[in-house]
Design a protein around this motif. Structure first.
Motif, short mmCIF file in Angstrom:
data_model
loop_
_atom_site.label_atom_id
_atom_site.label_comp_id
_atom_site.label_asym_id
_atom_site.label_seq_id
_atom_site.Cartn_x
_atom_site.Cartn_y
_atom_site.Cartn_z
N LEU A 108 110.24 15.67 18.99
CA LEU A 108 110.19 17.05 18.52
C LEU A 108 109.75 17.09 17.07
N LEU B 206 108.99 20.24 14.13
CA LEU B 206 108.90 21.66 13.79
C LEU B 206 108.45 21.79 12.35
N CYS C 113 106.98 29.21 12.66
CA CYS C 113 107.54 27.93 13.06
C CYS C 113 106.62 27.39 14.15
N ALA D 69 105.64 24.30 16.64
CA ALA D 69 106.23 23.12 17.29
C ALA D 69 105.15 22.19 17.79
N MET E 287 107.35 24.06 24.15
CA MET E 287 108.30 25.03 23.64
C MET E 287 108.85 25.93 24.73
N ILE F 1 114.76 28.87 20.32
CA ILE F 1 114.43 28.65 18.91
C ILE F 1 115.32 29.53 18.05
N ASN G 286 102.82 27.66 21.00
CA ASN G 286 103.96 26.87 20.49
C ASN G 286 104.42 27.37 19.13
N ALA H 17 115.12 23.94 17.27
CA ALA H 17 114.85 24.01 18.71
C ALA H 17 116.02 23.45 19.51
#
Length: 129
Positions: free
Chosen positions: A2, A4, A22, A24, A29, A34, A77, A98
């Motif tokens: 992951l 972010l 934000c 990802a 996602m 979130i 995303n 997340a």
């Protein structure tokens, strides 16, 4: 893995607006709730808003209701947090996080460690004239 990344922070005058993003990477996602959180100087991290993986459930802390708007675009995303009518007390570092959530479609404003699976590095918002 992951990953972010928050962006969009900066200096804004009281009453002004700002858009935080934000983005990802490294995961889909679609399966993650979130959350957005803030940490003001000398204070603990606190919840701002969160959105379920489908986007059907959105929660805001009371002090942000009507001023902040949270949305997500799973195809990109990206989760966006629109700040408006900002106040000096909104000054903080803003983080997105997340939480894997395959079975249910909810989110939490719990800012404690462990409440979310992964956190970004944050983007600083300063509200000042």
């Amino acid at each position: 893995q992951l990953h972010l990344v928050e962006s969009g922070g900066g200096l804004v005058q009281p009453g002004g607006s700002l858009s935080l993003s934000c983005i990802a990477s490294g995961f889909n996602m679609n399966y993650y709730a979130i959350g957005w959180f803030l940490q003001a100087p000398g204070q603990e991290r606190a919840g701002v808003a969160c959105i379920s993986r489908s986007g059907k459930s959105i929660k805001y802390v009371d002090s942000m209701k009507g001023r902040f708007t949270l949305s997500r675009d799973n195809a990109k995303n990206t989760v966006s947090l629109e700040l408006s009518s900002v106040k000096p007390e909104d000054t903080a570092v803003y983080y997105c996080a997340a939480k894997w959530n395959l079975i249910t479609d909810f989110c939490t404003l719990d800012a404690r460690n462990g409440s979310y699976d992964d956190w970004g590095q944050g983007t600083r918002v300063t509200v000042s004239s």
